[in-house]
Design an enzyme around this catalytic site. Structure first.
Site, PDB file in Angstrom:
ATOM      1  N   VAL A 259      -3.746 -76.626 -13.472  1.00 10.94           N
ATOM      2  CA  VAL A 259      -3.469 -77.385 -14.685  1.00 10.94           C
ATOM      3  C   VAL A 259      -3.912 -78.838 -14.547  1.00 10.94           C
ATOM      4  O   VAL A 259      -4.239 -79.491 -15.532  1.00 10.94           O
ATOM      5  CB  VAL A 259      -1.963 -77.322 -15.030  1.00 10.94           C
ATOM      6  CG1 VAL A 259      -1.623 -78.201 -16.223  1.00 10.94           C
ATOM      7  CG2 VAL A 259      -1.550 -75.881 -15.300  1.00 10.94           C
ATOM      8  N   GLU A 260      -3.945 -79.340 -13.335  1.00 13.69           N
ATOM      9  CA  GLU A 260      -4.255 -80.751 -13.126  1.00 13.69           C
ATOM     10  C   GLU A 260      -5.742 -80.989 -12.886  1.00 13.69           C
ATOM     11  O   GLU A 260      -6.456 -81.408 -13.787  1.00 13.69           O
ATOM     12  CB  GLU A 260      -3.402 -81.292 -11.967  1.00 13.69           C
ATOM     13  CG  GLU A 260      -1.906 -81.253 -12.291  1.00 13.69           C
ATOM     14  CD  GLU A 260      -1.046 -81.792 -11.180  1.00 13.69           C
ATOM     15  OE1 GLU A 260      -1.431 -82.797 -10.544  1.00 13.69           O
ATOM     16  OE2 GLU A 260       0.038 -81.216 -10.917  1.00 13.69           O
ATOM     17  N   MET A 261      -6.252 -80.709 -11.681  1.00 15.91           N
ATOM     18  CA  MET A 261      -7.649 -80.993 -11.381  1.00 15.91           C
ATOM     19  C   MET A 261      -8.498 -79.727 -11.239  1.00 15.91           C
ATOM     20  O   MET A 261      -9.718 -79.781 -11.334  1.00 15.91           O
ATOM     21  CB  MET A 261      -7.752 -81.871 -10.134  1.00 15.91           C
ATOM     22  CG  MET A 261      -7.036 -83.204 -10.326  1.00 15.91           C
ATOM     23  SD  MET A 261      -6.933 -84.245  -8.838  1.00 15.91           S
ATOM     24  CE  MET A 261      -8.568 -84.955  -8.811  1.00 15.91           C
TER      25      MET A 261
END
Length: 455
Positions: A259-261
């Site tokens: 979800v982040e990087m």
């Protein structure tokens, strides 16, 4: 504790109430034969503190009776949510340092005379701290703080404050710091080369992105508010749920988070970085083993150790009496009087413990949006039910610049954050005038980085 308990207890049949009132209690004189840690441990045990401040405490017989039973059990749960003394007793018994937060909470209890509550003392005569016991605890707390938690930059007169000025610096390797700075801002750590650490933790926005939830790869949003990277090196663990032990371990998380990087692996990240000949040359001079998960995250962590932000408040605690105004000092006193400095302690004014959200009332019912995975807190790591809704206390440094607030980013103003914390954590209404003074104090925590005031 809830004020309804004593009235419900008074409704018990006289014979049962008499039985409860005449239950024997332990002597509180044993500590007089002891010193230091052993004396404090004796006071805690002999005054019945563990009956409400231990997750493994046995429910007393009257805690299983109709009417009073549910109230007693609720009070025991509340006591444990505020402070579980189990770890502290273990440390005292073994001559180990007590956590800075436990120290501050027990010290505050002795100074304020707030424990035990009247309803407990009524049923357990002889368990209230006497003046000698309070003196023992206060003296012990001062010595324990001096031995373990005093900042090297503090003025002598402020050495026993529950909060401390920042250290001047954390020793670092300058070559690793330079590489870490570049990697911190490098979007190649993300799967599609669009997201860097600085995307959600901008150095020009107080180490956060000022969004309720950060936007990651492919427009996805996380489930908790991004904490500031400034002064994060002073946290006892990293992330709201403490799943990373240090900055290096923390730096390894977001790049692989889908979800982040959203990178598939560090092998993928390292392969992209290795294509950069200039960066590779510099990197190999510092890390002969080349790009690996360990070396990349070590460099980023080394850079993050430099992100300390000394403020006017640090100047005051270091001896500059003119650094704060009268109103700011009044706000600081209110901060301590209202127990804020029992969780927001030390050089980072927080980040030293997990605390239960909603000790006095149900915060999540108040929020009214239903529970999310992000609300589980420490439970997500330990799967221990006692850890559900416990979160690492955030630092209050630069708090005026890190809106929105709380782990869920649901509170948009500092005034609302102060009032919510008073209501749900200590069960107290705080006036607008008092709130304004605390805000004035919190403004003094806005610090400088590389000689420039954060904005």
């Amino acid at each position: 504790m809830r004020n309804t308990s004593f009235s419900k207890m008074a409704a018990l049949p006289v014979g049962l109430l008499t039985l409860a009132l005449t239950m024997p209690s332990c002597s509180s004189n044993e500590y007089k034969k002891l010193e230091g840690d052993k004396a404090v441990a004796s006071i805690i045990r002999n005054n019945g503190c563990m009956e409400c401040h231990s997750a493994t405490a046995n429910v007393p017989f009257y805690g299983k009776l109709p009417i009073i039973g549910p109230v007693v059990q609720a009070d025991m749960k509340e006591g444990t949510h505020y402070l579980d003394l189990t770890a502290m007793l273990t440390a005292l018994d073994n001559g180990q340092p007590v956590s800075e937060v436990d120290l501050a909470k027990v010290e505050n209890t002795a100074l304020s005379g707030s424990m035990p509550p009247a309803k407990y003392y009524t049923m357990h005569w002889g368990t209230s701290l006497n003046d000698d016991e309070k003196k023992v605890i206060i003296s012990w707390a001062k010595e324990a703080r001096k031995n373990n938690y005093v900042s090297p930059t503090v003025a002598e007169e402020f050495a026993n404050e529950p909060v401390q000025p920042l250290m001047a610096f954390i020793p670092t390797d300058s070559a690793k710091v330079a590489l870490g700075f570049d990697l911190y801002h490098d979007t190649r750590l993300s799967g599609d080369n669009t997201i860097s650490c600085a995307t959600c933790h901008g150095l020009n926005t107080a180490g956060v992105d000022r969004k309720q939830f950060s936007e990651g790869i492919h427009g996805q949003f996380g489930g908790v508010n991004a904490p500031t990277v400034y002064n994060a090196a002073l946290n006892f663990v990293q992330f709201w749920d403490g799943r990373a032990a240090d900055l290096k371990e923390q730096a390894a998380g977001p790049p692989l988070n889908p979800v982040e990087m959203g990178s598939a692996s560090f092998d993928e990240i390292c392969a992209k970085l290795a294509e950069d000949k200039e960066l590779s040359k510099r990197f190999l001079e510092v890390f002969p083993e080349g790009f690996t998960e360990s070396t990349v995250t070590e460099a980023i962590a080394e850079f993050e150790k430099t992100l300390l932000t000394p403020s006017r408040f640090d100047k005051y605690l270091s001896g500059d009496k003119n650094a704060l105004t009268a109103e700011e000092l009044e706000g600081y006193q209110l901060f301590k009087d209202n127990k804020c400095a029992t969780c927001h302690v030390g050089m980072n004014l927080g980040g030293q413990s997990y605390e239960y959200m909603g000790i006095k009332d149900n915060y999540f019912d108040y929020r009214g949006t239903g529970l999310t995975d992000g609300d589980n807190g420490r439970w997500a790591v330990t799967k221990n039910e006692a850890d559900r809704h416990k979160f690492k206390t955030p630092t209050l440094r630069n708090v005026m610049l890190t809106t929105p607030y709380m782990h869920d980013g649901s509170i948009t103003t500092i005034e609302d954050a102060i009032q919510v914390m008073h209501e749900f954590q200590i069960g107290k209404h705080i006036s607008d005038a008092e709130t304004a003074k605390i805000v004035a104090f919190l403004n003094t925590l806005t610090g400088e980085y590389n000689g420039q005031l954060l904005q």
